[in-house]
Design an enzyme around this catalytic site. Structure first.
Site, PDB file in Angstrom:
ATOM      1  N   PRO A 271     -11.270  -0.697  -2.609  1.00  0.00           N
ATOM      2  CA  PRO A 271     -12.670  -1.599  -3.119  1.00  0.00           C
ATOM      3  C   PRO A 271     -13.750  -0.570  -2.733  1.00  0.00           C
ATOM      4  CG  PRO A 271     -11.222  -2.720  -1.462  1.00  0.00           C
ATOM      5  CD  PRO A 271     -10.856  -1.267  -1.283  1.00  0.00           C
TER       6      PRO A 271
ATOM      7  N   SER B 134     -11.669 -12.619  -4.382  1.00  0.00           N
ATOM      8  CA  SER B 134     -11.740 -12.504  -3.211  1.00  0.00           C
ATOM      9  C   SER B 134     -13.471 -12.734  -2.680  1.00  0.00           C
ATOM     10  CB  SER B 134     -11.424 -11.069  -2.963  1.00  0.00           C
ATOM     11  OG  SER B 134     -11.462 -11.054  -1.344  1.00  0.00           O
TER      12      SER B 134
ATOM     13  N   HIS C  77      -7.435   0.562   1.688  1.00  0.00           N
ATOM     14  CA  HIS C  77      -6.906  -0.832   2.112  1.00  0.00           C
ATOM     15  C   HIS C  77      -5.954  -0.825   3.035  1.00  0.00           C
ATOM     16  CE1 HIS C  77      -7.625  -4.946   1.287  1.00  0.00           C
ATOM     17  NE2 HIS C  77      -8.300  -4.882  -0.169  1.00  0.00           N
TER      18      HIS C  77
ATOM     19  N   TYR D  89       0.918  -1.268   0.149  1.00  0.00           N
ATOM     20  CA  TYR D  89       0.076  -0.035  -0.123  1.00  0.00           C
ATOM     21  C   TYR D  89       0.856   1.241  -0.052  1.00  0.00           C
ATOM     22  CZ  TYR D  89      -3.315  -3.533   1.019  1.00  0.00           C
ATOM     23  OH  TYR D  89      -4.216  -4.744   1.061  1.00  0.00           O
TER      24      TYR D  89
HETATM   25  N1  COA Z   1     -19.547 -30.279   2.638  1.00  0.00           N
HETATM   26  C1  COA Z   1     -20.439 -29.600   3.132  1.00  0.00           C
HETATM   27  N2  COA Z   1     -20.429 -28.439   3.808  1.00  0.00           N
HETATM   28  C2  COA Z   1     -19.067 -27.769   3.482  1.00  0.00           C
HETATM   29  C3  COA Z   1     -17.810 -28.574   3.085  1.00  0.00           C
HETATM   30  C4  COA Z   1     -18.262 -29.870   2.263  1.00  0.00           C
HETATM   31  N3  COA Z   1     -17.479 -30.585   1.808  1.00  0.00           N
HETATM   32  N4  COA Z   1     -16.758 -27.874   3.158  1.00  0.00           N
HETATM   33  C5  COA Z   1     -17.170 -26.669   3.422  1.00  0.00           C
HETATM   34  N5  COA Z   1     -18.618 -26.625   3.965  1.00  0.00           N
HETATM   35  C6  COA Z   1     -19.201 -25.541   4.710  1.00  0.00           C
HETATM   36  C7  COA Z   1     -18.248 -25.034   5.841  1.00  0.00           C
HETATM   37  O1  COA Z   1     -18.495 -25.776   6.846  1.00  0.00           O
HETATM   38  C8  COA Z   1     -18.819 -23.920   5.931  1.00  0.00           C
HETATM   39  O2  COA Z   1     -20.084 -23.856   6.527  1.00  0.00           O
HETATM   40  P1  COA Z   1     -20.926 -22.454   7.530  1.00  0.00           P
HETATM   41  O3  COA Z   1     -21.704 -21.790   6.495  1.00  0.00           O
HETATM   42  O4  COA Z   1     -21.755 -23.187   8.229  1.00  0.00           O
HETATM   43  O5  COA Z   1     -19.540 -21.745   8.133  1.00  0.00           O
HETATM   44  C9  COA Z   1     -19.295 -23.201   4.482  1.00  0.00           C
HETATM   45  O6  COA Z   1     -19.390 -24.745   3.778  1.00  0.00           O
HETATM   46  C10 COA Z   1     -18.222 -22.289   3.776  1.00  0.00           C
HETATM   47  O7  COA Z   1     -17.117 -22.910   3.877  1.00  0.00           O
HETATM   48  P2  COA Z   1     -16.051 -23.018   2.530  1.00  0.00           P
HETATM   49  O8  COA Z   1     -16.866 -22.332   1.362  1.00  0.00           O
HETATM   50  O9  COA Z   1     -15.152 -24.093   2.411  1.00  0.00           O
HETATM   51  O10 COA Z   1     -15.223 -21.504   2.952  1.00  0.00           O
HETATM   52  P3  COA Z   1     -14.749 -20.887   4.235  1.00  0.00           P
HETATM   53  O11 COA Z   1     -15.952 -20.145   4.946  1.00  0.00           O
HETATM   54  O12 COA Z   1     -13.936 -21.673   4.916  1.00  0.00           O
HETATM   55  O13 COA Z   1     -14.056 -19.570   3.502  1.00  0.00           O
HETATM   56  C11 COA Z   1     -12.115 -18.198   2.598  1.00  0.00           C
HETATM   57  C12 COA Z   1     -12.922 -19.844   2.790  1.00  0.00           C
HETATM   58  C13 COA Z   1     -10.849 -18.437   1.861  1.00  0.00           C
HETATM   59  C14 COA Z   1     -13.158 -17.220   1.999  1.00  0.00           C
HETATM   60  C15 COA Z   1     -11.854 -17.962   4.124  1.00  0.00           C
HETATM   61  O14 COA Z   1     -10.889 -18.862   4.647  1.00  0.00           O
HETATM   62  C16 COA Z   1     -11.112 -16.689   4.212  1.00  0.00           C
HETATM   63  O15 COA Z   1      -9.898 -16.538   3.911  1.00  0.00           O
HETATM   64  N6  COA Z   1     -11.967 -15.448   4.031  1.00  0.00           N
HETATM   65  C17 COA Z   1     -11.422 -14.084   4.075  1.00  0.00           C
HETATM   66  C18 COA Z   1     -10.937 -13.657   2.911  1.00  0.00           C
HETATM   67  C19 COA Z   1     -10.642 -12.187   2.849  1.00  0.00           C
HETATM   68  O16 COA Z   1      -9.940 -11.764   3.621  1.00  0.00           O
HETATM   69  N7  COA Z   1     -11.155 -11.182   1.834  1.00  0.00           N
HETATM   70  C20 COA Z   1     -11.115  -9.792   1.832  1.00  0.00           C
HETATM   71  C21 COA Z   1      -9.801  -9.509   0.879  1.00  0.00           C
HETATM   72  S1  COA Z   1     -10.327  -7.567   0.708  1.00  0.00           S
END
Ligand code: COA
Length: 635
Positions: free
Chosen positions: A129, A563, A352, A117
């Site tokens: 963003p 993202s 950001h 940044y």
């Molecule tokens: N079967 C059924 N459900 C599943 C599954 C499977 N095989 N795998 C995952 N799920 C469920 C999870 O348990 C979770 O359930 P919930 O909604 O009850 O919590 C849901 O599906 C979502 O999981 P998933 O899609 O695997 O993703 P996540 O929530 O772990 O997110 C990222 C992944 C990468 C988005 C997250 O780890 C992250 O880093 N987020 C921040 C990103 C960020 O900072 N962005 C901004 C930048 S400006």
């Protein structure tokens, strides 16, 4: 041009001096020091420190992620270069990096703030963003003022949780997350520099808390108190009166000083350097920097010539629409800014440097929930100070810079193509029903959509959170894998039977989920490699060959920059691509709907958001059909 010469509304000399003294107290806080007591920071000090991954593991994973992007010959060359690095410079750099990690709460966070940044000379309008909120139910100036008052009240309601540290600790996969980012969104601002920017933030522990916001209307910039005597927040009626007073004083447009914040940082840095020599300017700029946040009152949404109203509104959130629209009615350096149109279109924009999207969504979701309540939460405050218009004395040189800024922003706006996809056939629920990770499934759909358009894979960036660690930010989930390529190549190949395609899809999703797990546990490739490279630079060594190799260039030329930023509402975040021939994709997966905002640059003959959006919709549909037709699930 002497903007707002009316001294009745401007700051007195005494106030000018006071504001200058206040600024000297502002520092870039070492955020961990805020973690004292209260619920929000109850686990902060128990969070682990960001690890430095093992060198061999990173290099092996690096090669794995390069494989789908390289032909056999190039892969052989890259493997040799990696082997050399492993034996030669690698171990020594690794040792130095590990030493750094023992001396810092987070070995990466300061570096990241600078490299990603503050060092950048690109306009923040390219990097900040935007956040699109569902269209609100108000129309016309008076209703806009009323809505703005309620929205600010919603923000103050959220701020009470911050100030009292009652905000619950965020979790991910059941694990607590670092909460420092929440504390850096308010009372904060980026400041342009000649070579490097700085960032100021007044923490909630500072005894001299700002009581005002920056309100911008018709390019006039006001300092508007939102707290009264005894530190009490203003009632909605009092806020409404404050906003009305600003609007009444700014019927005609003022000089577009705010456009300076859309410019490349060196030009703005130079102009800033000139401006602060003048006491009035200095006080005005410091007043903006110290404010809680900025709120811009815009006019009605312009008629889109290309794309939908929502695409246009998303554009307004990102860049303000251009010199003849609302781009001057902004202060893009402000860490958080709300933009409120006259016809129900509301958005936010955030700088950001100190935070990712999820804490911003936390504020926006809170406000949207607050707006559903009809009652005024506060009785009102005594001794409310009227808003003050901030004055600027602009030299000829600064006026010329402003003129250039007006041209530059129009080029930026014309260059940006935005398409918002509201895919309604299914959402997370279906993906969970077929026992896949929704995030990984969506990422594989991006790979398929891209492959269908370009007949080749591309390096893909997904932000993965490092907030499980103290002061954690993000690392890159490298979404393009050998498994995703195998699936995308097979999907449209009629010689591959459907059962094999389902199997390849599942493998691609699992591979992505696996890399996500590496990333969120601090074991991904990109930040570690960055750390090794910066260690080489800081210790005066040559940059290792690994970083000059074509594979490094290719695997970090992220044509898809993606993202996930989930919101409880029908809302989305948007950002522009990180390379000229790429796309920015930000998505909000909801239970029964997938929202994806796709951006690209019109100047690139190779990219087109609409084309990728169509390919993505089709990919979502085809992947569902494949699974429904070949497994025991209904859609
Ligand atoms: N079967 C059924 N459900 C599943 C599954 C499977 N095989 N795998 C995952 N799920 C469920 C999870 O348990 C979770 O359930 P919930 O909604 O009850 O919590 C849901 O599906 C979502 O999981 P998933 O899609 O695997 O993703 P996540 O929530 O772990 O997110 C990222 C992944 C990468 C988005 C997250 O780890 C992250 O880093 N987020 C921040 C990103 C960020 O900072 N962005 C901004 C930048 S400006």
């Amino acid at each position: 041009m002497n903007v707002n010469e009316d001294s009745r509304n401007g700051a007195s000399n005494e106030e000018v001096v006071k504001a200058s003294n206040l600024l000297s107290k502002m520092t870039i806080e070492e955020p961990a020091r805020l973690a004292v007591k209260g619920r929000t920071f109850s686990v902060q000090y128990n969070l682990p420190r960001l690890p430095v991954p093992a060198l061999e593991q990173t290099l092996n994973r690096y090669l794995d992620t390069c494989r789908p992007l390289l032909d056999d010959e190039q892969f052989k060359t890259t493997s040799e270069i990696v082997q050399k690095f492993k034996e030669k410079e690698g171990p020594e750099l690794q040792k130095l990096l590990e030493e750094r990690a023992t001396k810092h709460t987070n070995w990466l966070s300061d570096w990241w703030k600078s490299v990603a940044y503050l060092d950048s000379r690109l306009p923040v309008v390219v990097v900040n963003p935007g956040f699109y909120m569902p269209r609100q139910n108000f129309r016309g100036k008076q209703e806009q003022i009323d809505f703005t008052a309620r929205m600010i009240a919603g923000l103050l309601d959220y701020k009470i949780m911050l100030d009292e540290q009652t905000l619950p600790v965020d979790t991910m996969g059941g694990k607590p997350l670092c909460m420092v980012q929440h504390y850096q969104l308010l009372n904060a601002c980026r400041i342009p520099g000649l070579k490097k920017d700085t960032h100021v933030h007044i923490p909630p522990t500072d005894s001299n808390q700002p009581r005002h916001i920056t309100l911008i209307h018709n390019n006039h910039i006001f300092s508007m108190d939102v707290y009264g005597g005894q530190g009490k927040p203003l009632s909605i009626a009092q806020l409404r009166a404050q906003i009305q007073s600003c609007v009444d004083q700014s019927k005609m447009p003022a000089a577009p000083v705010g456009i300076l914040t859309t410019m490349d940082r060196s030009s703005w840095g130079k102009a800033y350097h000139d401006m602060v020599k003048d006491k009035t300017n200095k006080a005005s700029l410091e007043n903006i920097q110290r404010s809680i946040l900025a709120v811009s009152l815009d006019g009605p949404l312009p008629q889109p010539t290309d794309g939908s109203d929502v695409d246009m509104a998303a554009g307004i959130s990102l860049h303000g629409g251009g010199s003849k629209v609302f781009s001057s009615n902004r202060w893009f350096d402000k860490t958080l800014q709300f933009n409120i149109g006259e016809d129900g279109y509301v958005s936010a924009n955030y700088e950001h440097t100190t935070a990712e999207g999820p804490p911003v969504i936390g504020i926006m979701d809170h406000i949207l929930n607050f707006l559903e309540k009809k009652k005024d939460p506060w009785l009102g405050a005594p001794d409310v100070q009227p808003p003050k218009r901030l004055n600027f004395n602009l030299t000829e040189k600064v006026k010329q810079t402003i003129s250039r800024g007006l041209d530059d922003i129009d080029s930026n706006v014309e260059d940006t193509m935005i398409r918002a996809l509201f895919f309604k056939d299914y959402g997370k629920n279906f993906i969970k029903k077929v026992k896949m990770s929704p995030d990984a499934y969506i990422q594989v759909a991006y790979q398929l959509a891209y492959y269908r358009v370009y007949k080749q894979p591309c390096a893909t960036y997904e932000s993965g959170s490092l907030r499980r660690f103290q002061l954690g930010r993000t690392d890159t989930i490298r979404s393009c894998s050998s498994a995703s390529l195998a699936f995308t190549q097979a999907m449209d190949d009629s010689s591959v039977d459907p059962a094999t395609k389902v199997d390849l899809l599942r493998k691609a999703v699992q591979s992505h989920r696996q890399y996500t797990d590496y990333t969120v546990s601090g074991q991904a490739v990109d930040r570690h490699l960055l750390g090794l490279k910066l260690t080489a630079l800081e210790s005066g060594r040559d940059i290792p060959e690994l970083f000059m190799d074509l594979a490094f260039k290719e695997s970090t030329h992220f044509r898809l920059s993606t993202s996930q930023v989930a919101s409880q509402h029908e809302a989305f975040l948007c950002f522009v691509p990180v390379v000229p021939d790429g796309y920015g994709l930000c998505y909000n997966p909801r239970e029964e709907q997938l929202i994806v905002c796709i951006t690209s640059f019109n100047n690139s003959p190779e990219t087109n958001s609409e084309k990728l959006m169509d390919s993505l919709s089709q990919s979502f549909r085809d992947m569902q059909k494949l699974l429904v037709d070949n497994s025991n699930v209904g859609n």
